[in-house]
Design a protein around this motif. Structure first.
Motif, PDB file in Angstrom:
ATOM      1  N   ARG A 292       0.853  -1.188   0.029  1.00  0.00           N
ATOM      2  CA  ARG A 292       0.049   0.009   0.147  1.00  0.00           C
ATOM      3  C   ARG A 292       0.978   1.159  -0.281  1.00  0.00           C
ATOM      4  NH1 ARG A 292      -4.372  -0.448   2.935  1.00  0.00           N
ATOM      5  NH2 ARG A 292      -4.393   1.539   3.227  1.00  0.00           N
ATOM      6  N   LEU A 298      -5.677   9.336  -1.678  1.00  0.00           N
ATOM      7  CA  LEU A 298      -6.169  10.290  -2.132  1.00  0.00           C
ATOM      8  C   LEU A 298      -6.512  11.489  -1.197  1.00  0.00           C
ATOM      9  CD1 LEU A 298      -8.735   8.684  -4.512  1.00  0.00           C
ATOM     10  CD2 LEU A 298      -6.881  10.167  -5.380  1.00  0.00           C
ATOM     11  N   LEU A 299      -6.693  10.715   0.332  1.00  0.00           N
ATOM     12  CA  LEU A 299      -6.913  11.837   1.513  1.00  0.00           C
ATOM     13  C   LEU A 299      -5.690  12.643   1.723  1.00  0.00           C
ATOM     14  CD1 LEU A 299      -9.089  12.368   3.473  1.00  0.00           C
ATOM     15  CD2 LEU A 299      -8.263  10.696   4.752  1.00  0.00           C
ATOM     16  N   ASP A 355       0.407   6.249   1.619  1.00  0.00           N
ATOM     17  CA  ASP A 355      -0.175   5.627   3.079  1.00  0.00           C
ATOM     18  C   ASP A 355       1.122   5.099   3.723  1.00  0.00           C
ATOM     19  OD1 ASP A 355      -2.013   5.333   5.202  1.00  0.00           O
ATOM     20  OD2 ASP A 355      -2.395   3.357   4.632  1.00  0.00           O
ATOM     21  N   CYS A 360      -4.596   4.629   7.192  1.00  0.00           N
ATOM     22  CA  CYS A 360      -5.833   4.722   6.657  1.00  0.00           C
ATOM     23  C   CYS A 360      -7.067   4.598   7.399  1.00  0.00           C
ATOM     24  CB  CYS A 360      -5.704   3.493   5.553  1.00  0.00           C
ATOM     25  SG  CYS A 360      -7.499   3.326   4.549  1.00  0.00           S
ATOM     26  N   VAL A 361      -8.239   5.197   7.038  1.00  0.00           N
ATOM     27  CA  VAL A 361      -9.439   5.159   7.941  1.00  0.00           C
ATOM     28  C   VAL A 361     -10.336   4.441   7.024  1.00  0.00           C
ATOM     29  CG1 VAL A 361      -9.017   7.156   9.124  1.00  0.00           C
ATOM     30  CG2 VAL A 361     -10.099   7.476   7.216  1.00  0.00           C
ATOM     31  N   CYS A 365     -13.268   7.320   5.047  1.00  0.00           N
ATOM     32  CA  CYS A 365     -12.494   8.072   4.146  1.00  0.00           C
ATOM     33  C   CYS A 365     -13.511   8.531   3.082  1.00  0.00           C
ATOM     34  CB  CYS A 365     -11.217   7.331   3.688  1.00  0.00           C
ATOM     35  SG  CYS A 365     -10.652   8.444   2.214  1.00  0.00           S
ATOM     36  N   HIS A 367     -13.045   9.252   0.159  1.00  0.00           N
ATOM     37  CA  HIS A 367     -12.515   8.830  -1.149  1.00  0.00           C
ATOM     38  C   HIS A 367     -12.488   7.241  -1.354  1.00  0.00           C
ATOM     39  CE1 HIS A 367     -11.703  12.829  -1.608  1.00  0.00           C
ATOM     40  NE2 HIS A 367     -10.891  12.868  -0.739  1.00  0.00           N
ATOM     41  N   TYR A 368     -12.998   6.572  -0.126  1.00  0.00           N
ATOM     42  CA  TYR A 368     -12.891   5.227   0.038  1.00  0.00           C
ATOM     43  C   TYR A 368     -13.319   4.425  -1.489  1.00  0.00           C
ATOM     44  CZ  TYR A 368     -13.722   0.486   1.972  1.00  0.00           C
ATOM     45  OH  TYR A 368     -13.528  -0.611   2.395  1.00  0.00           O
ATOM     46  N   CYS A 371     -10.557   4.956  -4.147  1.00  0.00           N
ATOM     47  CA  CYS A 371      -9.268   4.641  -3.577  1.00  0.00           C
ATOM     48  C   CYS A 371      -8.520   3.867  -4.522  1.00  0.00           C
ATOM     49  CB  CYS A 371      -9.302   4.440  -2.015  1.00  0.00           C
ATOM     50  SG  CYS A 371      -7.753   3.776  -1.674  1.00  0.00           S
TER      51      CYS A 371
HETATM   52  S1  SF4 Z   1      -9.208   4.618   2.080  1.00  0.00           S
HETATM   53 FE1  SF4 Z   1      -8.663   6.838   1.856  1.00  0.00          FE
HETATM   54  S2  SF4 Z   1      -7.257   7.157   3.565  1.00  0.00           S
HETATM   55 FE2  SF4 Z   1      -7.360   5.113   3.063  1.00  0.00          FE
HETATM   56  S3  SF4 Z   1      -5.510   4.999   1.428  1.00  0.00           S
HETATM   57 FE3  SF4 Z   1      -7.396   5.311   0.305  1.00  0.00          FE
HETATM   58  S4  SF4 Z   1      -7.499   7.398   0.110  1.00  0.00           S
HETATM   59 FE4  SF4 Z   1      -6.148   7.099   1.777  1.00  0.00          FE
END
Ligand code: SF4
Length: 911
Positions: A292, A298-299, A355, A360-361, A365, A367-368, A371
């Motif tokens: 990862r 994106l966050l 990340d 990661c949340v 998030c 943008h989940y 992502c």
């Molecule tokens: S889910 Fe959101 S915080 Fe987690 S890696 Fe993807 S973009 Fe980043």
């Protein structure tokens, strides 16, 4: 051809410096003049950090054509040299250095034209990005503004343009099928194509590879195959044939794991023979999967775009956003983001956009659903073939989130690297950097730190308010984490003012390591010492630190228990996304709890008797005399033990393949040792073995030259030898070193002289360019040469004329580290003893380095070792029949200049 852009331009190489003024005359100038000109007005230049390095003026800035390229042509490939830029833009390649400034003016004009053209493929969001870049005072913004027209309708912003991934049903278990050899051969024939020359070695190899896909007869006893396959037998298709046949018949997924990115690229290419790009339902049957930390988060990017980054890093974030909109898979390291983009900005901006810290949340998030990481994980669950790397396969097996996604049929290509990958995956490091990461993960931002980083409390705020015990556990963990090192720890250790029990321990580690240091001449690089006979103060500090770690682990375990309870008896408000987020949190908690337990175990042994399975040591890591990390390390003496239990045991079929899987001692391939190195013996499995020899004509296409008249330690002699060999071969030399310091010294002495002869010389750790880009530059220019260390020894795949001579500075003896000493001692009872252990390492290194030279049937060249006393027992490292000649430098120069076998009359030994 484009009219040159009337702005002054500068070019600097090791051969000199050239300035071109806006009204069209180019002249050579001194470095000082160039620096003055650049201070006066922004100049067009290519790769500012490299030009700054050449001019010896680190603050140089200007209008960098590479930054412009990243804006105009995001996610497109460009070798960052004048030739590469010219080719990427369809311009004439300059013949000499003094033509480069004109090229820069033309390239700038060409890119303005692209922006103006109606069919600019990357127009989307360009105008709004340019407005942001203008606010950030990007030097190109003003120049570009008149050429990028404002769109009629407001542009969507990046995040709304990206596609969402789809949830897909879980794949059924693969059906149990056995592949018969005829079917495998038939499939191989279809893949290689009608009329392709039949290769017996490849057919045998493919038949053997088919055997690992048979149904498993006993639990925890996978089929294991060790297949040694010489370069050129076509092993990639050799295993892809049975793998694709099995995937088609069973509905299962095969993982192919590699060590280098080159091989991943090659696999992606070759897999198109067996699988279409997309299935009828639009999904991809072949997926490249990386750790990862390789992907854009994106966050993090959103945070950087909205003020989290300032100055130059903020400009980088805008250019990365441009790239993200056009990237195939969001892979920032080795994917379609140019490797040079990060180095243009000199800071660790790229890493901050991934990340790295596991913060990661997940479903929390915004943008989940877009992502890149989530998309790649989902795609791999549905894929027939997942292309991954050794580290990821091992980490996934050790702490993968989803059991169903763990690989069960695995081909480890570049199998000779599995040991090293296992060595680092299953090791523990209790260092300042590692512990501060843990603090940040638990506590979150402190003392005005900017950024989106959140601590545990913010990530699990809803749980904390819903479940009292969970909330208490979070508070307790945050309080206990205050004992971990915090910002400024390195400086405090140097000043003798450590804060808290962990910093106190690290201060003791530092003091002991320096007190015992005897490295002397290696001053400025890392130092280490064993954990035997440690001072009482250190052992005491270790005890206090272990208690502090346990005080963090206890509430984390309690929290993990609470999360499980919440999931088991879920409240109404907990929707699917909330559950996914808690699942994510549980997974990262489990990983931290294991980490803390491993650290405590490491500390508990200090001062006590040593454990025969492990090697422990203290280290201060330094670079050019600057300390950057301090701590304790633990490695397995045999990392294949944990590998066997975490990777092999749950698998059904595993194949390890490589051209150099076995050591080739004087008695031939050493299979018993290769079997022991596979980990299979820890499960009491006797793996199948196979051997396919390379079809290449080494006897007539390659020569090993051992140069006997360069004295060890004579840097001037070494540098002279390199320069003359590069001149004799007219470039195309890969120079390999075992010490960075010597490589720098050699580069410093010869780069200017070679550049004046039109022979560019690049070097790792000297040129501010990442290794992948250096290799691209080397591949692209047949007169270029490249110097480097370990990473180049088997990470470089340059077929053809660009690489026609490999020069090793000496016999590649292993560095006498504590870890090496322990493994050497452990090998004392094996056949060949401790010396045999060293010999195997050296022969493996020689074989890997030699492997760079002949990549295809048409390749030819020299492999030169500068060694006055090269022991004959190492000669078996080279393929059978390769001529080996011991000679003086003058004789070697003749042979290199005339090509393989053009000079006769020397005495030849045979490999
Ligand atoms: S889910 Fe959101 S915080 Fe987690 S890696 Fe993807 S973009 Fe980043």
């Amino acid at each position: 051809m484009s009219e040159p852009l009337p702005l002054p331009a500068i070019h600097a190489s090791h051969a000199g410096t050239w300035l071109r003024d806006s009204n069209g005359s180019t002249r050579g100038c001194s470095k000082g003049e160039a620096v003055m000109a650049a201070a006066d007005t922004p100049l067009l230049l290519l790769n500012a950090p490299l030009v700054a390095n050449r001019l010896g003026y680190p603050d140089l800035s200007g209008l960098d054509l590479l930054e412009l390229f990243a804006f105009v042509r995001p996610a497109r490939f460009c070798v960052p040299t004048p030739k590469g830029l010219a080719e990427a833009l369809d311009l004439a390649v300059p013949d000499s250095d003094d033509e480069v400034p004109l090229l820069l003016q033309r390239a700038a004009a060409r890119m303005m034209e692209i922006c103006e053209s109606t069919d600019w493929a990357e127009r989307d969001v360009a105008w709004s990005t340019l407005q942001s870049l203008a606010r950030l005072r990007w030097p190109w913004a003003q120049v570009l503004a008149p050429h990028v027209r404002k769109p009629e309708r407001a542009e969507k912003w990046l995040f709304s343009r990206l596609p969402e991934w789809e949830e897909a049903p879980e794949r059924a278990q693969p059906q149990q099928v056995a592949l018969d050899e005829l079917a495998v051969e038939g499939h191989l024939e279809r893949l290689t194509g009608e009329g392709a020359e039949k290769r017996e070695g490849q057919r045998l190899f493919a038949r053997g590879a088919g055997s690992v896909f048979a149904p498993r007869a006993q639990d925890k006893r996978p089929h294991v195959l060790l297949a040694q396959a010489g370069t050129g037998i076509g092993k990639t298709l050799g295993y892809l044939a049975p793998a694709s046949l099995w995937a088609e018949r069973s509905g299962g997924t095969v993982w192919v794991s590699t060590y280098t990115k080159n091989l991943q690229r090659q696999l992606r290419r070759e897999s198109t023979r067996a699988w279409p790009e997309r299935r009828a339902d639009g999904s991809r049957p072949v997926v490249v999967r990386k750790g990862r930390e390789n992907y854009l988060c994106l966050l993090n990017l959103e945070d950087a775009l909205q003020g989290g980054f300032s100055g130059r890093p903020a400009i980088l974030a805008q250019l990365v956003a441009r790239w993200a909109a056009y990237s195939q898979d969001g892979d920032m390291i080795g994917g379609d983001l140019p490797g040079w983009l990060g180095t243009l900005f000199r800071k660790r901006g790229i890493a901050a956009l991934t990340d790295q810290r596991g913060e990661c949340v997940y479903a929390g998030c915004p943008h989940y659903r877009k992502c890149f990481i989530e998309r790649s994980a989902r795609a791999s669950a549905q894929a027939d073939l997942v292309i991954a790397n050794h580290a990821l396969v091992m980490v996934n097996a050790a702490r993968g989130r989803d059991h169903a996604q763990r690989p069960t049929r695995i081909v480890f290509d570049e199998g000779h690297h599995v040991f090293d990958a296992a060595d680092s995956t299953f090791s523990a490091a209790l260092t300042g950097q590692e512990t501060i990461e843990l603090r940040r993960w638990i506590v979150g931002p402190e003392r005005g730190n900017r950024g989106r980083r959140r601590g545990l409390a913010a990530r699990l705020a809803d749980i904390a308010s819903y479940d009292e015990a969970g909330g208490e556990a979070i508070k307790a963990a945050v309080a206990a984490a205050q004992d971990l090192p915090s910002d400024g720890w390195l400086a405090r250790l140097a000043d003798g003012t450590p804060m808290g029990p962990l910093e106190a321990l690290l201060a003791q580690v530092r003091a002991t390591t320096y007190a015992r240091d005897e490295s002397g001449q290696e001053a400025g690089y890392g130092i280490e010492t064993e954990t035997a006979s440690l001072p009482g103060e250190l052992v005491e500090a270790a005890g206090t630190a272990a208690q502090a770690l346990a005080a963090i682990r206890t509430p984390l375990m309690k929290l993990a228990g609470r999360l499980e309870a919440v999931m088991a008896d879920a409240p109404d408000w907990l929707d699917g996304q909330g559950r996914a987020r808690i699942e994510g949190a549980r997974h990262s908690l489990a990983w931290r709890i294991d980490l803390l337990a491993a650290w405590e175990a490491l500390l508990s042994r200090l001062g006590g008797p040593a454990d025969a399975d492990f090697v422990d040591w203290l280290a201060v890591d330094r670079n050019d005399a600057r300390e950057f990390d301090i701590g304790l390390h633990r490695h397995w003496v045999d990392p294949m033990k944990p590998f066997a239990h975490t990777v092999l045991e749950p698998a059904h079929g595993v194949m390890l393949t490589s051209a150099t899987l076995t050591d080739r001692g004087e008695e031939g391939p050493d299979w018993p040792h290769a079997v022991a190195r596979s980990g299979a013996t820890h499960l009491e499995i006797a793996p199948r073995t196979s051997q396919s020899d390379s079809p290449f004509d080494y006897a007539n296409r390659a020569e090993v030259l051992i140069v006997t008249d360069i004295r060890r330690g004579d840097i001037a002699g070494l540098a002279g030898a390199y320069a003359r060999l590069i001149e004799a071969s007219d470039g195309g030399v890969l120079g390999l070193f075992t010490a960075i310091r010597r490589m720098r010294a050699v580069h410093g002495r010869i780069a200017d002289r070679l550049a004046r002869a039109g022979l560019p010389l690049y070097a790792q750790h000297v040129d501010p360019i990442d290794t992948g880009t250096l290799t691209d530059i080397f591949r692209d220019d047949p007169r270029a040469s490249l110097l480097g260390t370990d990473a180049l020894r088997d990470g470089v795949d340059v077929p053809g004329r660009s690489l026609r001579c490999v020069v090793m500075e000496s016999v590649p003896w292993p560095r006498p580290t504590i870890l090496h000493r322990a493994r050497r001692a452990a090998a004392a009872d094996e056949p060949g003893g401790a010396k045999g252990h060293d010999d195997r390492i050296i022969r493996a290194r020689l074989a890997q380095a030699f492997g760079r030279l002949i990549r295809t049937r048409e390749d030819a060249g020299h492999f030169v070792v500068l060694s006055s006393a090269f022991p004959s027992r190492f000669l078996s490292a080279f393929p059978d029949g390769t001529p080996v000649i011991r000679l003086t430098l003058a004789e070697a120069l003749q042979r290199v200049a005339h090509g393989v076998h053009a000079v006769t009359g020397s005495e030849t030994e045979s490999a």
